[in-house]
Design an enzyme around this catalytic site. Structure first.
Site, mmCIF file in Angstrom:
data_model
loop_
_atom_site.group_PDB
_atom_site.id
_atom_site.type_symbol
_atom_site.label_atom_id
_atom_site.label_comp_id
_atom_site.label_asym_id
_atom_site.label_seq_id
_atom_site.Cartn_x
_atom_site.Cartn_y
_atom_site.Cartn_z
ATOM 1 N N GLU A 193 0.822 -1.221 0.000
ATOM 2 C CA GLU A 193 0.000 0.000 0.000
ATOM 3 C C GLU A 193 0.851 1.265 0.000
ATOM 4 O OE1 GLU A 193 -2.717 -0.772 3.176
ATOM 5 O OE2 GLU A 193 -1.257 -0.414 4.765
ATOM 6 N N GLU A 404 -5.943 -7.414 0.409
ATOM 7 C CA GLU A 404 -6.515 -7.304 1.758
ATOM 8 C C GLU A 404 -7.944 -6.802 1.664
ATOM 9 O OE1 GLU A 404 -4.401 -4.942 4.597
ATOM 10 O OE2 GLU A 404 -2.436 -5.595 3.872
#
Length: 514
Positions: A193, A404
């Protein structure tokens, strides 16, 4: 310690905390997805492994961060879920569930303790054993090279990601990983991320290494919120591109794997149907998506980011632009919930919290859908559908792996997690709808397989399908109700429909009390 309200924005980005009761209208089963689509679960090295001082591992910036006296930090990952010692047990549980894929990250400081040079044979052995164990059970490993945890020695030497020296060191580290594990790993993600790592860790100081301009919210020991997020984002892109080039030239023809780039994909929707809020949402998309994705797909930063940030935004050379453009085989997506966006402040909005820097540059106000707090956000699987549609239309329909997606439990010890089951139904359904609408979806991974040490939330934030008793030195695992549901969905005995979970509860008795 209780966090100050303004610090919730990026702590939410880093530790998503929502539950849901959304159930899709149309029934579907595992067989409605492409045969090669991967369902599984995810974790990261620091949050799962523990064993921080064992077998040659040295401290990473995450170790240093959580052992500091900074406000808001609770606990540490010294033992975490003890995955280092219990990985065979966990892989067995995955196999029993029917998981098709498992995402791990590799601890740079376990593999190369000094950040460069000497390669730790015990680190190599652990990851080889873990990956082989997954393969033996028919579980496809997805590997992230970097999850907030470069060796502290590199941070001490030159400041880590704020210096271009890390590009060479990161590439050399990746080279070791490809050489040692590449025969068994086909899906590699470079940096976890990247958007939120750059902004949250270097603009707000809420993640390791905890850098920011000291302000009324966070007293960071060092940093510059107006420049470092952009500098780090720039170096992350260059490091990713360098690793991609290395793999393509040296390994791809033999190993035939893929290299992806990961972003945090917050769902964004206008707070009202006004033109102003539509424009505000587009601006948020530009800063939270296009800032790093546009260079990867089309070359160079968005014009709006250039105009706003000005001389604080690093500039690519022509050679660098060519190397960055097209340097990703897939996009790794991390998504949990959706926010409403507006250009007007109201008591329900969360306004930019740093005195200077990324969120101020973005210049919009956001609030969780249907609620004024982050801890009880309304379900919004449609927000994921909208995000996937936006990415399909804006970035040439890239292959997307959801790395995720998950729901936090209100209480760590809850075993009958019916809200999480409903959450999974809703978001898996959103993925299927995106596939039907033409998105090139490749995987869905739930965060997380077992309870972990969570950044900012410590052990109070529970995302695991399996409950971990952290007060037990043996870190015993107990299945939650969601294990039964996910297992049934994956083996075809449960379809997703507007159904209740009464039968699952009846079958769920072995671990009903601890």
């Amino acid at each position: 310690m209780k966090m100050k309200p303004l610090s919730l924005l990026f702590s939410h980005f880093l530790v998503i905390v929502l539950t849901t009761s959304y159930v899709p209208v149309d029934a579907f089963t595992r067989s409605d997805f492409p045969e090669d689509f991967l369902f599984g679960a995810a974790t990261s090295a620091y949050q799962w492994e523990g064993a921080v001082n064992e077998d040659g591992r040295t401290p990473s910036i995450w170790d240093t961060f959580v052992h500091s006296d900074r406000p808001g930090i609770t606990g540490n990952g010294d033992i975490a879920s003890d995955g280092y010692h219990k990985y065979k047990e966990d892989v067995k549980l995955m196999a029993e569930m029917g998981l098709e894929s498992f995402r791990i990250s590799i601890s740079w400081s376990r593999l190369i303790p000094n950040g460069r040079g000497f390669v730790n044979p015990k680190g190599i052995l652990f990851y080889k054993n873990l990956i082989k164990e997954l393969k033996r059970h028919g579980i496809e490993p997805q590997v992230t090279l970097y999850h907030y945890d470069h060796p502290q020695s590199l941070e001490d030497e030159y400041g880590g990601w704020v210096d271009r020296k890390i590009i060479e060191d990161f590439t050399a580290y990746a080279d070791v990983c490809f050489r040692e594990f590449g025969e068994d790993v086909k899906l590699w993600t470079t940096i976890n991320e990247a958007t939120i790592f750059a902004t949250g860790s270097y603009g707000q100081g809420l993640g390791p290494p905890g850098r920011c301009t000291p302000n009324i919210l966070v007293n960071c020991p060092t940093g510059n919120s107006s420049t470092e997020p952009y500098l780090v984002g720039h170096n992350v892109l260059l490091a990713h591109a360098s690793v991609y080039k290395l793999y393509k030239l040296k390994y791809k023809s033999k190993q035939r794997g893929s290299i992806g780039f990961s972003i945090y994909a917050l769902g964004l929707t206008p707070a009202t149907n006004s033109k102003d809020d539509e424009i505000a949402t587009q601006r948020a998309q530009t800063f939270l998506y296009a800032w790093l994705l546009k260079p990867l797909v089309f070359g160079d930063y968005p014009d709006e980011v250039k105009r706003t940030v000005g001389s604080r935004l690093p500039v690519f050379s022509e050679e660098e632009l060519e190397q960055v453009k097209g340097s990703s085989d897939f996009l790794g997506l991390i998504h949990y919930t959706t926010f409403a966006v507006t250009n007007r402040y109201s008591p329900s909005t969360i306004f930019p919290m740093d005195v200077e820097g990324f969120t101020k540059d973005m210049g919009v106000y956001v609030s969780p859908i249907g609620n004024s707090t982050f801890f009880a956000s309304e379900p919004a699987p449609w927000g994921l559908e909208d995000t996937l549609e936006y990415l399909k239309d804006s970035y040439n329909n890239p292959p997307i792996y959801i790395l995720e997606n998950g729901a936090r439990l209100e209480s760590h010890s809850i075993l009958q997690d019916t809200k999480r089951i409903d959450y999974m139904k809703g978001y898996i359904g959103a993925v299927l709808n995106a596939i039907k609408n033409g998105s090139d979806m490749r995987s869905y991974l739930i965060w997380s397989m077992v309870d972990l040490y969570e950044l900012l939330g410590g052990y109070s934030s529970s995302f695991g399908l399996y409950y971990v008793n952290f007060s037990d030195p043996g870190r015993k695992r107990f299945p939650r109700l969601s294990v039964s549901w996910y297992t049934g969905f994956l083996n075809g005995t449960i379809d997703v429909a507007p159904q209740d979970t009464i039968q699952l509860k009846r079958n769920f008795s072995s671990y009903s009390s601890l």
